[in-house]
Design an enzyme around this catalytic site. Sequence first.
Site, mmCIF file in Angstrom:
data_model
loop_
_atom_site.group_PDB
_atom_site.id
_atom_site.type_symbol
_atom_site.label_atom_id
_atom_site.label_comp_id
_atom_site.label_asym_id
_atom_site.label_seq_id
_atom_site.Cartn_x
_atom_site.Cartn_y
_atom_site.Cartn_z
ATOM 1 N N ASP A 193 0.845 -1.194 0.000
ATOM 2 C CA ASP A 193 0.000 0.000 0.000
ATOM 3 C C ASP A 193 0.882 1.245 0.000
ATOM 4 O OD1 ASP A 193 -2.297 1.540 0.256
ATOM 5 O OD2 ASP A 193 -2.320 1.400 2.446
ATOM 6 N N GLU A 229 2.301 4.925 -4.148
ATOM 7 C CA GLU A 229 2.213 5.823 -5.332
ATOM 8 C C GLU A 229 3.532 6.524 -5.607
ATOM 9 O OE1 GLU A 229 -0.013 5.689 -2.801
ATOM 10 O OE2 GLU A 229 -1.292 4.368 -3.990
ATOM 11 N N ASP A 286 -9.027 3.702 -1.656
ATOM 12 C CA ASP A 286 -9.950 4.188 -0.629
ATOM 13 C C ASP A 286 -11.242 4.744 -1.206
ATOM 14 O OD1 ASP A 286 -7.946 3.386 0.977
ATOM 15 O OD2 ASP A 286 -7.268 5.394 1.539
HETATM 16 C C1 GLC Z 1 -4.601 3.356 3.106
HETATM 17 C C2 GLC Z 1 -5.161 2.121 2.411
HETATM 18 C C3 GLC Z 1 -6.185 1.462 3.286
HETATM 19 C C4 GLC Z 1 -5.575 1.132 4.644
HETATM 20 C C5 GLC Z 1 -4.987 2.377 5.286
HETATM 21 C C6 GLC Z 1 -4.228 2.082 6.568
HETATM 22 O O1 GLC Z 1 -5.598 4.316 3.242
HETATM 23 O O2 GLC Z 1 -5.679 2.434 1.157
HETATM 24 O O3 GLC Z 1 -6.696 0.307 2.671
HETATM 25 O O4 GLC Z 1 -6.540 0.585 5.479
HETATM 26 O O5 GLC Z 1 -4.088 3.008 4.379
HETATM 27 O O6 GLC Z 1 -3.160 1.255 6.323
#
Ligand code: GLC
Length: 770
Positions: A411, A414, A485
């Site tokens: 995650d 980007e 998200d």
């Molecule tokens: C980002 C991710 C989400 C995750 C959060 C905390 O917003 O897209 O899926 O729960 O980070 O790690």
Amino acid sequence: MSKTKLPNYEQHGQTITFDYSNHQLQLTVLTPEIVRVFEYRGNDGSSYAIEGSKEQKTDFTIKQIDDHYELRTSALTIKLDAGQHLDVYDQKGNPLVTDYRGKRQLLNKGIDKVHERLVKAEGHSVSESTVKSDSGYYQIVKSLAADEQLYGLGDKTGYLNKRGYEYDNWNVDNPNPQLENFTKLYKSIPVMLGLKNGRPYGLFFDNTYKSHFDMGKENSNYYFYTAVDGNIDYYVLGGRSLKDVVTNYTYLTGRVPLPQKWTLGYQQSRWGYSASQKEVQDIVDGLKKYDLPCDAIHFDVDYMRGYRVFTWNKDNYNGNPKKFVSDLKNQGIKVVPIIDPGVKKDPEYQTYASGIKNGYFVTSPDGKVYINKVWPGDSAFPDFGNPKVRQWWANNNKFLTDMEVSGVWIDMNEPASFEGQIPDNIIFSDENKKSTHKKMHNVYGHNMARATYAGLKKQQDKRPFVITRAAYAGTQKYSTIWTGDNRSIWPHIQMMIPQLCNLGMSGFSFVGTDIGGFASDTTSELLTRWIEAAIFSPLLRNHSAMGTRHQEPWSFGEPTLSIYRKYLKLRYHFIPYLYDLFAQESKNGLPIMRPLVLNYDNDPRTREINDEFMVGDNVLVAPIVEPSQAKRLVYLPEGQWIDFWNNREYEGQQDIVMDAPLDKLPLFIKKNTILPWGKSVDHVSEKADQEITFKVFGDHADYQHYQDDGTDFNYQDGEFNQYRIAVDGDNVNVQLKHHGFKSAYEKITVELPDGKNIFKLYNNGKYQDQ
Ligand code: GLC
């Protein structure tokens, strides 16, 4: 006739270089249906999307005809003139992609500098193209026909047909409600597919710098692509159908490899669960108590020690998280932890210390490690463009694979940063050369996914399960994706359909959204309709943000719980079908979840459908994606269709009104289809099934079914079984066409509309009707 002279050209193999006065333009014939257009503009380095040479020996001719050159393959004709106009036609001479001859007309939005300030003062944004020419560093402008639809572009917001909108390729983490006015999200997948007067084509722009698509928004006579830097490097993709175009594109950039079978099961997640073993155990107990099949729990950032990647806060796991992960596995629940790229700045912490020692983090131009903030506070960013860093990161995953996790969710790649964007001039590697963030930003997630895939493959010897948020074209080879998200709002269940369908046409077949919505508070009705609408999405995960209303299946009591359970059980029956589709996809690149237009591109009615989709060739899904609705119109394409729930038949090429009370997902099977039907299970078993059922819809049909161990790479050495089920009236035939995986089904049941036939496997490798 153009007055300027045609340029000279030289041919080397399948590449022709045209010598224009100010630059050279190259055309390379890769296959009869794929031609690369290339102009070097000082940017060295190879493609991140395309691995290895894709050139196949192809016959073609090049001739001067009147005022232009004409390059012909068996499928495409490309004309190039002295004015550098490039026009592509299909083999019948119909235009597919033609350079626009006129001048661009900037969109007049009726605003000047003074008023712009005023408009902004109330908090409105004024889009850049309103105030300045959006011509970038180069622009490629192509004619748009009155009858032309545009698809693809990866994970963009909005609708299936991208015509009339503009989009940017620059990966961002913007958690505001992502609606059709958003021009960019987490991924940059610069491939577009078009139907010009019903004729299919594709264009793939392989440039990692920030780029922009205007899909006929500025003017309905053209669409254009601009980029801020990089070479002109694009591929024209032909084919007799949109499906061929997708197959050609995935030939070029790669296909989703066959996943482990359990990854098609249900997955439960929420930011917060993994803070302690107890919270996770409560969820697992809930799933069991309420009879909800499930295969995995995702562990969000809370399991780590102060958000330090590759650590685990053992205190909240009875000192032994490994034992817990393994206990869960024995109960059929696999663990998929999250990993972010940001490494906490803490000299006492091993990952940071080793990254510093080896010079593995990106730096400022003065050579100092670049620091920005993410979850752990001050953090350094691994330089994933460097092969050594990818190797290091792959090895770091050993910490997790030693814990026996079953996949890794990556995650914030980007890369996201909390204190402003990373400046363009920060030093990132482009393989073994120094480059900048400006070039490497859009492939940061891609390279992280590649490193994670490599680590898992080596350490687990299973098909790696990686889920990434950021991606570039080609990332599908290493990772499944989710759309980031979203929110618990109706526009986001609506957007899921075109978004996942366009991702599928952009090479990403293993996709899903956060079911129920990530941010904001869901409602019982929204959650119910979401699990119905998403039940065929390849990645099936309910995930929500900390601080939002809980959305586990039981959170709203009845009837939500029973309806949720009904659809999860339906999903598990369909897993063998989904797995068959993945086996095919790994060979032809065709997505699991498809817009109707991909299967019926000759039918103009399918070209703009945003609220129906297909699963493979023969299953049509028409979910309710609006509140308080209990009926809907369903368009059925040509053929006959059978209502899955009551076997009623409908003629195609018409709109029908379907009742869809809260517990009903309108679902149709094309007449004369066979579907494999998995048995009811709580988890996908790692033991080979001894029996299977096939359901026959209609009176004659033929089906190929694939089986292997569902986990490792032995299938690549022939350890798989291929079955053929053929039905012609009362005549039912079952054959084991390829027997490479030892555990072939002992018993196969073929359920016809009016009875069943049972087959047993005999020692001679043949199935006999009982
Ligand atoms: C980002 C991710 C989400 C995750 C959060 C905390 O917003 O897209 O899926 O729960 O980070 O790690």
